[in-house]
Design a protein around this motif. Structure first.
Motif, PDB file in Angstrom:
ATOM      1  N   THR A 224      -2.321 -15.038  -8.338  1.00  0.00           N
ATOM      2  CA  THR A 224      -2.794 -14.445  -7.084  1.00  0.00           C
ATOM      3  C   THR A 224      -3.667 -13.235  -7.387  1.00  0.00           C
ATOM      4  N   THR A 225      -4.868 -13.252  -6.842  1.00  0.00           N
ATOM      5  CA  THR A 225      -5.792 -12.116  -6.978  1.00  0.00           C
ATOM      6  C   THR A 225      -6.248 -11.593  -5.623  1.00  0.00           C
ATOM      7  N   LYS A 226      -5.910 -12.296  -4.557  1.00  0.00           N
ATOM      8  CA  LYS A 226      -6.287 -11.873  -3.208  1.00  0.00           C
ATOM      9  C   LYS A 226      -5.085 -11.259  -2.510  1.00  0.00           C
ATOM     10  N   GLU A 227      -5.335 -10.182  -1.772  1.00  0.00           N
ATOM     11  CA  GLU A 227      -4.250  -9.477  -1.117  1.00  0.00           C
ATOM     12  C   GLU A 227      -3.501 -10.333  -0.107  1.00  0.00           C
ATOM     13  N   ASP A 228      -4.204 -11.268   0.546  1.00  0.00           N
ATOM     14  CA  ASP A 228      -3.525 -12.062   1.570  1.00  0.00           C
ATOM     15  C   ASP A 228      -2.609 -13.126   0.982  1.00  0.00           C
ATOM     16  N   MET A 229      -2.563 -13.251  -0.364  1.00  0.00           N
ATOM     17  CA  MET A 229      -1.643 -14.199  -0.994  1.00  0.00           C
ATOM     18  C   MET A 229      -0.642 -13.501  -1.904  1.00  0.00           C
ATOM     19  N   TYR A 230      -0.529 -12.171  -1.782  1.00  0.00           N
ATOM     20  CA  TYR A 230       0.464 -11.464  -2.581  1.00  0.00           C
ATOM     21  C   TYR A 230       1.869 -11.746  -2.041  1.00  0.00           C
ATOM     22  N   PRO A 231       2.807 -12.196  -2.863  1.00  0.00           N
ATOM     23  CA  PRO A 231       4.219 -12.130  -2.457  1.00  0.00           C
ATOM     24  C   PRO A 231       4.662 -10.678  -2.392  1.00  0.00           C
ATOM     25  N   VAL A 232       5.773 -10.436  -1.738  1.00  0.00           N
ATOM     26  CA  VAL A 232       6.178  -9.049  -1.499  1.00  0.00           C
ATOM     27  C   VAL A 232       6.541  -8.334  -2.793  1.00  0.00           C
ATOM     28  N   TRP A 249       5.088   7.078  -1.116  1.00  0.00           N
ATOM     29  CA  TRP A 249       6.397   6.610  -1.559  1.00  0.00           C
ATOM     30  C   TRP A 249       7.276   6.178  -0.401  1.00  0.00           C
ATOM     31  N   ASN A 250       7.092   6.760   0.759  1.00  0.00           N
ATOM     32  CA  ASN A 250       7.889   6.321   1.905  1.00  0.00           C
ATOM     33  C   ASN A 250       7.549   4.890   2.287  1.00  0.00           C
ATOM     34  N   VAL A 251       6.272   4.512   2.224  1.00  0.00           N
ATOM     35  CA  VAL A 251       5.867   3.144   2.531  1.00  0.00           C
ATOM     36  C   VAL A 251       6.339   2.191   1.436  1.00  0.00           C
ATOM     37  N   VAL A 252       6.255   2.635   0.182  1.00  0.00           N
ATOM     38  CA  VAL A 252       6.722   1.804  -0.927  1.00  0.00           C
ATOM     39  C   VAL A 252       8.220   1.534  -0.792  1.00  0.00           C
ATOM     40  N   MET A 253       8.991   2.565  -0.483  1.00  0.00           N
ATOM     41  CA  MET A 253      10.440   2.391  -0.340  1.00  0.00           C
ATOM     42  C   MET A 253      10.769   1.544   0.890  1.00  0.00           C
ATOM     43  N   ALA A 254      10.015   1.715   1.961  1.00  0.00           N
ATOM     44  CA  ALA A 254      10.223   0.860   3.140  1.00  0.00           C
ATOM     45  C   ALA A 254       9.945  -0.598   2.794  1.00  0.00           C
ATOM     46  N   THR A 255       8.905  -0.837   1.995  1.00  0.00           N
ATOM     47  CA  THR A 255       8.608  -2.201   1.558  1.00  0.00           C
ATOM     48  C   THR A 255       9.744  -2.758   0.713  1.00  0.00           C
ATOM     49  N   ALA A 256      10.298  -1.936  -0.174  1.00  0.00           N
ATOM     50  CA  ALA A 256      11.411  -2.389  -1.007  1.00  0.00           C
ATOM     51  C   ALA A 256      12.625  -2.761  -0.153  1.00  0.00           C
ATOM     52  N   ILE A 257      12.919  -1.957   0.852  1.00  0.00           N
ATOM     53  CA  ILE A 257      14.049  -2.266   1.742  1.00  0.00           C
ATOM     54  C   ILE A 257      13.796  -3.567   2.500  1.00  0.00           C
ATOM     55  N   LEU A 258      12.582  -3.720   3.019  1.00  0.00           N
ATOM     56  CA  LEU A 258      12.251  -4.951   3.744  1.00  0.00           C
ATOM     57  C   LEU A 258      12.336  -6.170   2.832  1.00  0.00           C
ATOM     58  N   ALA A 259      11.935  -6.002   1.565  1.00  0.00           N
ATOM     59  CA  ALA A 259      11.970  -7.127   0.625  1.00  0.00           C
ATOM     60  C   ALA A 259      13.394  -7.566   0.315  1.00  0.00           C
ATOM     61  N   MET A 260      14.366  -6.670   0.475  1.00  0.00           N
ATOM     62  CA  MET A 260      15.764  -7.031   0.214  1.00  0.00           C
ATOM     63  C   MET A 260      16.392  -7.832   1.339  1.00  0.00           C
ATOM     64  N   LEU A 261      15.851  -7.703   2.556  1.00  0.00           N
ATOM     65  CA  LEU A 261      16.548  -8.252   3.721  1.00  0.00           C
ATOM     66  C   LEU A 261      16.693  -9.771   3.710  1.00  0.00           C
ATOM     67  N   PRO A 262      15.622 -10.566   3.483  1.00  0.00           N
ATOM     68  CA  PRO A 262      15.803 -12.027   3.519  1.00  0.00           C
ATOM     69  C   PRO A 262      16.824 -12.560   2.523  1.00  0.00           C
ATOM     70  N   PRO A 263      16.797 -12.166   1.225  1.00  0.00           N
ATOM     71  CA  PRO A 263      17.845 -12.661   0.325  1.00  0.00           C
ATOM     72  C   PRO A 263      19.246 -12.254   0.761  1.00  0.00           C
ATOM     73  N   VAL A 264      19.392 -11.022   1.246  1.00  0.00           N
ATOM     74  CA  VAL A 264      20.705 -10.567   1.709  1.00  0.00           C
ATOM     75  C   VAL A 264      21.178 -11.409   2.894  1.00  0.00           C
ATOM     76  N   LEU A 265      20.283 -11.688   3.829  1.00  0.00           N
ATOM     77  CA  LEU A 265      20.645 -12.507   4.986  1.00  0.00           C
ATOM     78  C   LEU A 265      21.033 -13.916   4.563  1.00  0.00           C
ATOM     79  N   VAL A 266      20.308 -14.489   3.617  1.00  0.00           N
ATOM     80  CA  VAL A 266      20.636 -15.840   3.134  1.00  0.00           C
ATOM     81  C   VAL A 266      22.026 -15.850   2.511  1.00  0.00           C
ATOM     82  N   VAL A 267      22.337 -14.857   1.681  1.00  0.00           N
ATOM     83  CA  VAL A 267      23.650 -14.795   1.043  1.00  0.00           C
ATOM     84  C   VAL A 267      24.749 -14.611   2.083  1.00  0.00           C
TER      85      VAL A 267
END
Length: 283
Positions: A224-232, A249-267
């Motif tokens: 992936t080299t295009k921003e619209d195809m970046y995984p989180v 860093w606040n946006v980076v940390m918010a992104t990290a928290i959001l990235a955790m949610l789907p796997p946590v919900l699946v589990v």
């Protein structure tokens, strides 16, 4: 004896609590950081209580409105790419593994065991080992920056094939004979008997493979080299431009928290099936 058991129980709970604290505390710090401004985060000492910037941080992450020097891709789009890729990888792995294990166990054809061992040996050849030739094939087929390039090279699983094969070998022969007497063909037997019996194993593999697909880093980094195809996961890395002052860093940390949610919900949603699929004594 009772006192010894009570002592061991208390010790076990203390160890478990310490383990939970060690795991949860970094996540808590990430959440706290996502509720402050970037200037407050880089101050010493860093705040350890949530702030009042939570709405701006998560809005900036989801909509790509950060002001840092790194990538400004919207996290909502990146999470969609990660979700689609993880589901394709997961469903593809399970479907291919079910069919390949079914063919190996219930069909007779030349070199059947050789085919099984050829599949099994691929466990020694992960993506990292064959990444150069795989990338060349994907590039030649014009699959870069697309869902096909992100998922097709990761869609087969020797481990899942082996697990389903071992389970199919435990299915009583009487079920096969009963299905044959009822006039059921091979695919009818597969669909109506084997797949329902494999439900708990499928659920356990779904959780494992979904997390595997969601957390992919090295392969998406190449294709992936295009921003619209970046995984989180790649998006988090692209947000970092180097230097504390250059990053939101606040946006980076918010992104990290959001990235955790789907796997946590699946589990959480599939926890019962996941545990049953791993510990079922009949497997």
């Amino acid at each position: 004896m009772v006192e010894r058991r009570l002592t061991l129980g208390i010790l076990a709970h203390v160890v478990l609590c310490l383990g939970v604290i060690l795991i949860v505390f970094p996540v808590y710090l990430a959440f706290v950081a996502s509720t402050h401004t970037s200037q407050e985060i880089v101050q010493a000492p860093m705040p350890i209580l949530p702030g009042d910037n939570i709405w701006a941080s998560y809005k900036g992450a989801l909509l790509g409105e950060g002001a840092g020097g790194g990538s400004q891709a919207a996290v909502g789009r990146m999470m969609w790419v990660s979700l689609v890729s993880a589901l394709i990888i997961t469903i593809g792995k399970i479907a291919i593994s079910l069919l390949s294990a079914f063919a190996i166990v219930y069909f007779r054809f030349p070199f059947k065991m050789a085919c099984f061992w050829a599949i099994f040996i691929t466990l020694m050849l992960p993506v990292e080992v064959r990444i150069g030739p795989t990338y060349q094939v994907v590039a030649d087929l014009n699959m870069l920056n697309g869902y096909a390039g992100l998922t097709v090279p990761l869609i087969a699983s020797a481990t899942a094939t082996f697990l389903f094969r071992q389970f199919f070998l435990t299915v009583p022969d009487e079920l096969v004979e009963a299905a044959r007497m009822d006039g059921a063909g091979p695919m009818r037997f597969f669909k109506d008997v084997l797949v329902p019996l494999s439900a708990t194993s499928i659920a356990a593999l779904f959780v494992i493979q979904f997390i595997y697909g969601w957390n992919q880093y090295l392969w998406p980094l190449l294709v992936t080299t295009k921003e619209d195809m970046y995984p989180v996961v790649i998006g988090i890395k692209r947000m970092l431009a180097g230097g504390d002052a250059a990053n939101d860093w606040n946006v980076v940390m918010a992104t990290a928290i959001l990235a955790m949610l789907p796997p946590v919900l699946v589990v959480i949603l599939m926890q019962k099936w996941f545990v049953k699929g791993l510990v079922d004594t009949e497997k």
